[in-house]
Structures are given as structure tokens and as C-alpha cells.
Design a protein around this motif. Sequence first.
Motif, PDB file in Angstrom:
ATOM      1  N   GLY A  11       5.906  -3.131  -5.892  1.00 51.19           N
ATOM      2  CA  GLY A  11       5.708  -4.529  -5.553  1.00 51.19           C
ATOM      3  C   GLY A  11       6.101  -4.891  -4.138  1.00 51.19           C
ATOM      4  N   SER A  12       7.110  -4.230  -3.598  1.00 52.72           N
ATOM      5  CA  SER A  12       7.609  -4.574  -2.272  1.00 52.72           C
ATOM      6  C   SER A  12       7.062  -3.681  -1.166  1.00 52.72           C
ATOM      7  N   THR A  13       6.334  -2.622  -1.533  1.00 50.11           N
ATOM      8  CA  THR A  13       5.819  -1.693  -0.530  1.00 50.11           C
ATOM      9  C   THR A  13       4.836  -2.349   0.444  1.00 50.11           C
ATOM     10  N   PRO A  14       3.853  -3.162  -0.017  1.00 48.19           N
ATOM     11  CA  PRO A  14       2.943  -3.786   0.955  1.00 48.19           C
ATOM     12  C   PRO A  14       3.671  -4.625   2.008  1.00 48.19           C
ATOM     13  N   THR A  15       4.725  -5.346   1.591  1.00 48.99           N
ATOM     14  CA  THR A  15       5.479  -6.152   2.542  1.00 48.99           C
ATOM     15  C   THR A  15       6.212  -5.261   3.536  1.00 48.99           C
ATOM     16  N   ALA A  16       6.797  -4.179   3.037  1.00 47.18           N
ATOM     17  CA  ALA A  16       7.502  -3.247   3.926  1.00 47.18           C
ATOM     18  C   ALA A  16       6.540  -2.636   4.937  1.00 47.18           C
ATOM     19  N   LEU A  17       5.353  -2.259   4.476  1.00 46.67           N
ATOM     20  CA  LEU A  17       4.373  -1.672   5.389  1.00 46.67           C
ATOM     21  C   LEU A  17       3.871  -2.695   6.401  1.00 46.67           C
ATOM     22  N   LYS A  18       3.667  -3.934   5.964  1.00 48.30           N
ATOM     23  CA  LYS A  18       3.192  -4.971   6.889  1.00 48.30           C
ATOM     24  C   LYS A  18       4.208  -5.214   7.990  1.00 48.30           C
ATOM     25  N   THR A  19       5.493  -5.252   7.614  1.00 47.66           N
ATOM     26  CA  THR A  19       6.552  -5.408   8.613  1.00 47.66           C
ATOM     27  C   THR A  19       6.536  -4.242   9.597  1.00 47.66           C
ATOM     28  N   TYR A  20       6.163  -3.082   9.101  1.00 45.01           N
ATOM     29  CA  TYR A  20       6.119  -1.866   9.910  1.00 45.01           C
ATOM     30  C   TYR A  20       4.848  -1.808  10.777  1.00 45.01           C
ATOM     31  N   GLY A  21       3.922  -2.744  10.531  1.00 46.19           N
ATOM     32  CA  GLY A  21       2.702  -2.808  11.344  1.00 46.19           C
ATOM     33  C   GLY A  21       1.479  -2.225  10.685  1.00 46.19           C
ATOM     34  N   ILE A  22       1.557  -1.984   9.357  1.00 43.71           N
ATOM     35  CA  ILE A  22       0.416  -1.440   8.619  1.00 43.71           C
ATOM     36  C   ILE A  22      -0.031  -2.489   7.602  1.00 43.71           C
ATOM     37  N   ASN A  23      -1.241  -3.021   7.777  1.00 41.48           N
ATOM     38  CA  ASN A  23      -1.744  -4.087   6.918  1.00 41.48           C
ATOM     39  C   ASN A  23      -2.437  -3.524   5.686  1.00 41.48           C
ATOM     40  N   GLU A  24      -2.657  -4.397   4.704  1.00 40.54           N
ATOM     41  CA  GLU A  24      -3.230  -3.958   3.431  1.00 40.54           C
ATOM     42  C   GLU A  24      -4.643  -3.415   3.575  1.00 40.54           C
ATOM     43  N   ASP A  25      -5.370  -3.820   4.618  1.00 37.32           N
ATOM     44  CA  ASP A  25      -6.716  -3.280   4.794  1.00 37.32           C
ATOM     45  C   ASP A  25      -6.708  -1.913   5.482  1.00 37.32           C
ATOM     46  N   ASP A  26      -5.508  -1.403   5.771  1.00 39.27           N
ATOM     47  CA  ASP A  26      -5.384  -0.064   6.350  1.00 39.27           C
ATOM     48  C   ASP A  26      -5.322   1.029   5.286  1.00 39.27           C
ATOM     49  N   TYR A  27      -5.281   0.637   4.001  1.00 34.82           N
ATOM     50  CA  TYR A  27      -5.292   1.613   2.912  1.00 34.82           C
ATOM     51  C   TYR A  27      -6.081   1.036   1.744  1.00 34.82           C
ATOM     52  N   SER A  28      -6.625   1.926   0.918  1.00 35.93           N
ATOM     53  CA  SER A  28      -7.546   1.466  -0.135  1.00 35.93           C
ATOM     54  C   SER A  28      -7.100   1.841  -1.535  1.00 35.93           C
ATOM     55  N   SER A  29      -5.919   2.474  -1.668  1.00 39.62           N
ATOM     56  CA  SER A  29      -5.439   2.842  -3.001  1.00 39.62           C
ATOM     57  C   SER A  29      -3.920   2.900  -2.988  1.00 39.62           C
ATOM     58  N   ASP A  30      -3.342   2.907  -4.185  1.00 37.50           N
ATOM     59  CA  ASP A  30      -1.889   3.041  -4.283  1.00 37.50           C
ATOM     60  C   ASP A  30      -1.431   4.372  -3.697  1.00 37.50           C
ATOM     61  N   GLN A  31      -2.227   5.419  -3.921  1.00 36.08           N
ATOM     62  CA  GLN A  31      -1.861   6.732  -3.387  1.00 36.08           C
ATOM     63  C   GLN A  31      -1.744   6.688  -1.868  1.00 36.08           C
ATOM     64  N   GLU A  32      -2.734   6.078  -1.210  1.00 31.35           N
ATOM     65  CA  GLU A  32      -2.677   5.953   0.254  1.00 31.35           C
ATOM     66  C   GLU A  32      -1.494   5.105   0.681  1.00 31.35           C
ATOM     67  N   MET A  33      -1.230   4.041  -0.068  1.00 28.10           N
ATOM     68  CA  MET A  33      -0.102   3.161   0.255  1.00 28.10           C
ATOM     69  C   MET A  33       1.214   3.929   0.188  1.00 28.10           C
ATOM     70  N   PHE A  34       1.400   4.711  -0.883  1.00 26.12           N
ATOM     71  CA  PHE A  34       2.651   5.461  -1.021  1.00 26.12           C
ATOM     72  C   PHE A  34       2.740   6.602  -0.010  1.00 26.12           C
ATOM     73  N   ASP A  35       1.596   7.169   0.376  1.00 26.57           N
ATOM     74  CA  ASP A  35       1.607   8.172   1.444  1.00 26.57           C
ATOM     75  C   ASP A  35       2.114   7.554   2.748  1.00 26.57           C
ATOM     76  N   LEU A  36       1.652   6.353   3.033  1.00 31.02           N
ATOM     77  CA  LEU A  36       2.033   5.676   4.277  1.00 31.02           C
ATOM     78  C   LEU A  36       3.510   5.290   4.277  1.00 31.02           C
ATOM     79  N   VAL A  37       3.991   4.782   3.148  1.00 30.81           N
ATOM     80  CA  VAL A  37       5.396   4.372   3.121  1.00 30.81           C
ATOM     81  C   VAL A  37       6.314   5.603   3.117  1.00 30.81           C
ATOM     82  N   HIS A  38       5.851   6.697   2.543  1.00 28.57           N
ATOM     83  CA  HIS A  38       6.660   7.922   2.617  1.00 28.57           C
ATOM     84  C   HIS A  38       6.724   8.435   4.056  1.00 28.57           C
ATOM     85  N   SER A  39       5.621   8.294   4.763  1.00 24.56           N
ATOM     86  CA  SER A  39       5.617   8.676   6.176  1.00 24.56           C
ATOM     87  C   SER A  39       6.616   7.826   6.966  1.00 24.56           C
ATOM     88  N   MET A  40       6.665   6.527   6.653  1.00 18.86           N
ATOM     89  CA  MET A  40       7.627   5.635   7.304  1.00 18.86           C
ATOM     90  C   MET A  40       9.064   6.053   6.984  1.00 18.86           C
TER      91      MET A  40
END
Length: 297
Positions: free
Chosen positions: A26-55
Motif C-alpha cells: 500500500g505504501s510502495t507507490p508513495t515511496a517510489l513517487k517521493t523517490y521520483g518514480i511515478n505510477e505510470d513508470d511501471y505497469s504491474s506489481d512485479q515491476e513496482m516491487f523490482d523498482l522499490v527493491h532497487s531503491m
Amino acid sequence: MQIFEKQLNRFKEELGFIAALDQSGGSTPTALKTYGINEDDYSSDQEMFDLVHSMRSRIITSPSFTGDRVLGSILFENTLDRDIEGKASSLYLWEEKNIVPFLKVDKGLEAEENGVQLMKPIPGLDELLKKAKSKDIFGTKMRSVVKLANAEGIQALVEQQFEVAKQICSAGLVPIIEPEVDINSPEKAAAEVLLKEQLLKQLDLLEANELVMLKISLPESANFYQSCISHKNVVKVVALSGGYPITEANRRLTENNGVIASFSRVLTDNLYSGQPDADFNAALAATIAPIYEASKT
């Protein structure tokens, strides 16, 4: 000395704070947005979690993020199943950075009732604890929220936290009990009085070998939780930033002797995906330094 005892001694004897890197679904999209990655930069939960793990990996591997100032770090279950530089995330933290790993185990919050939000059920907890123990995880974290000074609600919340905490203790781990008091509550100070009363009541019911940590909102009265800090079953009392700006969070933390930070949002506020490594590491160091100093009081 066994790994658990080494990790326990870090919290008993050394200075530092906990970096909470456990943003979940639930909080990952907000964390990524603060980091400069918007929701249109990924298209699935898998991509979202890949990005936050990279962060998270970038933070953890940074030369600014070391055991000299960071005692522990809280991971999300998804992170537990991933590697950092070819090593399981929790093992990388402990073996490469000398940072004690914790695992967030709660599954989110129920709807508000009696002025509180209890934890949702945690199915499969015993299996998760076994997996965590096998990866040198020292402890767990579970969050519920107090909205109002409702005695019945707060009692139910604390009893639920300790019921799960005893299950975690029996698995050989140290639970971080987190009854967050909403910093925007119109009854924050009164809620803290009721909360401390219930915490002490439940602490007194623990067996000698049942060790816990408490994660609290920074209180309205300085040194309010001293009786919890000194309790024989409490390894450490830590504080969440709770939405306070970092300067206010650090100011309040300085006023509470023996309490250390367990900050999440403010830790990553000045970190961005496009930053050159030198700027990223400098920004992280500039955030860590005052949190560490405030945690030393």
C-alpha cells in the motif's frame, strides 16, 4: 557467541538507530513517487516491487549506510526473498554492514473501531518466522494505530499486539510492538497516557525470556516512556517519525533520553532515482547524521 546474542548486544550496548525500509504494497507507490518514480513508470506489481527493491538496495549498499550509525533495518517480506549483490538481503545487512535485520510481519490494518485500528489477521505467521530465523533475522515489526483516547479500544489494541508478540518470542525472535498514536489526533496526549498504562500492564505479564521492543510515536511530554525503557523485558524503545518533518522529529527525539529513531519517510525524503551516486550518498549521509545524533541522547 551466537548470532542472536551478537545482535542483541548491539542494541544493548551500542549507539545508533533503526532505518525502516519496510514500505509494503500500500505504501510502495508513495515511496517510489517521493523517490521520483511515478505510477505510470511501471505497469504491474512485479515491476513496482523490482523498482522499490532497487531503491532499497541503493540505500543499503551506499557507503553512507553503515553499522557505525545504523544499528538495525526493517525489511518488507518481499525484500527478504530478494538478494543484494548476490546475497540474501538480510544476510547482506548483517554480514556486510553489521546492521541487525528485522522483518515487518503485519498484514495491514482493520477499519477504525473504538478509536483504534487493530491489525488484520496474520495467516502463516509461524512459517514466516521460521523462514526469518533461517536468514538471521533478529526481530519483527507489527503496526497498529491509535486515533482517539478510547480506553476500551487501546486495551484491545495492546492485548492483540502482545498476543502476537508472545508467538514471535516463542519462535526465538524479538518483536517490535508498534502501537502508533496518530500525531494528528485531537486526543494525542490523553491517548498516550492510556497507552502507557496498558503497555506496562502487558509488559509485567511477560516471562523473563520474552524480550520485546516498543515503537512509539514521539510523545507530547518529554521522557514520557522512561518506565517502559527501564522495564526488564524491553530491549529498546524506538520512535517513528509519524509524519513530523525531520527537524521536528529529531527535536522531539532529543528530548526523550534512551529512545532511538526508527524512521522511514524522513530517511528517504532527499533521495531521488536520477541522482548521481555522489549526490545520493551525500544526501543520505546528511540525513543520517542528525538522526544518529538525536538518537544518542
